[in-house]
Enzyme design. Structure first.
Site, PDB file in Angstrom:
ATOM      1  N   LYS A 115      44.958  52.093  41.737  1.00 26.54           N
ATOM      2  CA  LYS A 115      45.335  52.009  40.328  1.00 26.54           C
ATOM      3  C   LYS A 115      44.404  51.000  39.686  1.00 26.54           C
ATOM      4  O   LYS A 115      44.486  49.807  39.935  1.00 26.54           O
ATOM      5  CB  LYS A 115      46.787  51.582  40.137  1.00 26.54           C
ATOM      6  CG  LYS A 115      47.799  52.588  40.681  1.00 26.54           C
ATOM      7  CD  LYS A 115      49.207  52.268  40.250  1.00 26.54           C
ATOM      8  CE  LYS A 115      49.485  52.659  38.830  1.00 26.54           C
ATOM      9  NZ  LYS A 115      49.436  54.100  38.590  1.00 26.54           N
ATOM     10  N   MET A 146      43.241  42.945  31.221  1.00 27.17           N
ATOM     11  CA  MET A 146      42.889  44.314  30.826  1.00 27.17           C
ATOM     12  C   MET A 146      42.502  44.384  29.347  1.00 27.17           C
ATOM     13  O   MET A 146      42.897  45.293  28.617  1.00 27.17           O
ATOM     14  CB  MET A 146      44.056  45.267  31.127  1.00 27.17           C
ATOM     15  CG  MET A 146      44.385  45.361  32.604  1.00 27.17           C
ATOM     16  SD  MET A 146      45.932  46.245  32.957  1.00 27.17           S
ATOM     17  CE  MET A 146      47.156  44.952  32.574  1.00 27.17           C
ATOM     18  N   ASP A 191      47.055  48.823  46.667  1.00 22.97           N
ATOM     19  CA  ASP A 191      46.415  49.039  45.375  1.00 22.97           C
ATOM     20  C   ASP A 191      44.903  48.891  45.460  1.00 22.97           C
ATOM     21  O   ASP A 191      44.368  48.259  46.373  1.00 22.97           O
ATOM     22  CB  ASP A 191      46.957  48.041  44.340  1.00 22.97           C
ATOM     23  CG  ASP A 191      48.148  48.597  43.574  1.00 22.97           C
ATOM     24  OD1 ASP A 191      48.479  49.777  43.760  1.00 22.97           O
ATOM     25  OD2 ASP A 191      48.748  47.833  42.802  1.00 22.97           O
TER      26      ASP A 191
END
Length: 277
Positions: free
Chosen positions: A71, A188, A49
């Site tokens: 990602k 996030m 990732d």
């Protein structure tokens, strides 16, 4: 289930490979577990990732095939279905596959989805946990996530909803956090910070302490201490951006106490770029 136990011969006559989901931790390569290092060394294929520190890959075999499947929120990403297809194909080819993820595979790492798809085709994945960035972020500031006086529990929550999903009920969460004395760890959440702030303020006071930590555990980590009522303004003034963790709750008071001690000793502050508490 061990790698040896999970291997078998497939219909084509080849020995079935294995797949292990490995948590690479929050960024600092020294925070890898011993078990994670062993798995990385044994891998013949690594699917990596975007948030994994490349220093982690020094543990990989020189003959291993390394595939970067980035990602990162808000950026162009490798489609999840394509990543899963790569994993399945490599296992069917007899490879020892490691799916290397930042933090922990099962905390906002989509590890659960990948395990489900692997099981659908008869592959049982191994899981190796990693230190999640939400824990590493607050720890780097010398504060806990739980405390007998300030926080009876902790909630890990994402600020980025799946397309078509209404996402977190922030008003309900605010009321629960207030009544149950919970720390909120928001992943996030930077892009939706204004909405999150406004919704949380329906149940939490403006003076609720907040820590914002960007690139937790890395040498270029940046952070700020503020209050819930000033969250959006603090992000604007400091320029803190993703990947950042937002910590909301009274445990953040410990960060402010450390900062104040530095100030009283007339030393350079070791914590915030910005303190508004």
């Amino acid at each position: 289930m061990s790698h040896k136990d999970s291997s078998f011969t497939n219909s084509s006559g080849k020995t079935q490979g294995t797949c292990t989901l490995v948590g690479a931790g929050p960024g600092d390569p020294e925070l890898l577990t011993v078990k994670a290092v062993k798995a990385i060394r044994a891998a013949t294929v690594l699917l990596v990732d975007d948030l994994v520190n490349e220093a982690v890959l020094t543990h990989a075999s020189s003959s291993a095939r390394i595939v970067f499947v980035g990602k990162r929120g808000g950026c162009k990403s490798t489609p999840q279905a394509f990543i899963e297809k790569l994993m399945i194909n490599a296992v069917h080819e007899g490879e020892t596959v490691v799916r290397l993820k930042g933090g922990d595979p099962f905390i906002f790492g989509r590890g659960g989805e990948e395990v489900e798809h692997l099981r659908e085709v008869g592959i049982e994945a191994n899981i190796i946990n990693g230190i999640t960035s939400g824990l590493a972020a607050i720890t780097s500031l010398g504060a806990p996530l739980t405390h007998r006086e300030h926080a009876h529990g902790v909630v890990f929550v994402t600020g980025h909803a799946k397309p078509g999903d209404n996402g977190t009920d922030w008003r309900q969460l605010a009321a629960t956090a207030r009544d149950a004395k919970l720390t909120l760890v928001i992943y996030m959440g930077v892009s939706g910070a204004e909405h999150i702030q406004n919704e949380l303020l329906t149940g939490l006071p403006e003076s609720t302490p907040v820590a914002i930590i960007e690139n937790a555990s890395l040498p270029h980590q940046r952070q700020a201490l503020t209050q819930l009522g000033s969250l959006t303004l603090t992000l604007q003034e400091t320029g803190l951006k993703s990947p950042s963790i937002l910590i909301v709750g009274d445990v953040v008071k410990a960060c402010a106490q450390i900062f104040q001690a530095d100030q009283n000793q007339q030393t350079a502050p070791t914590l915030p770029l910005h303190a508004n508490m």
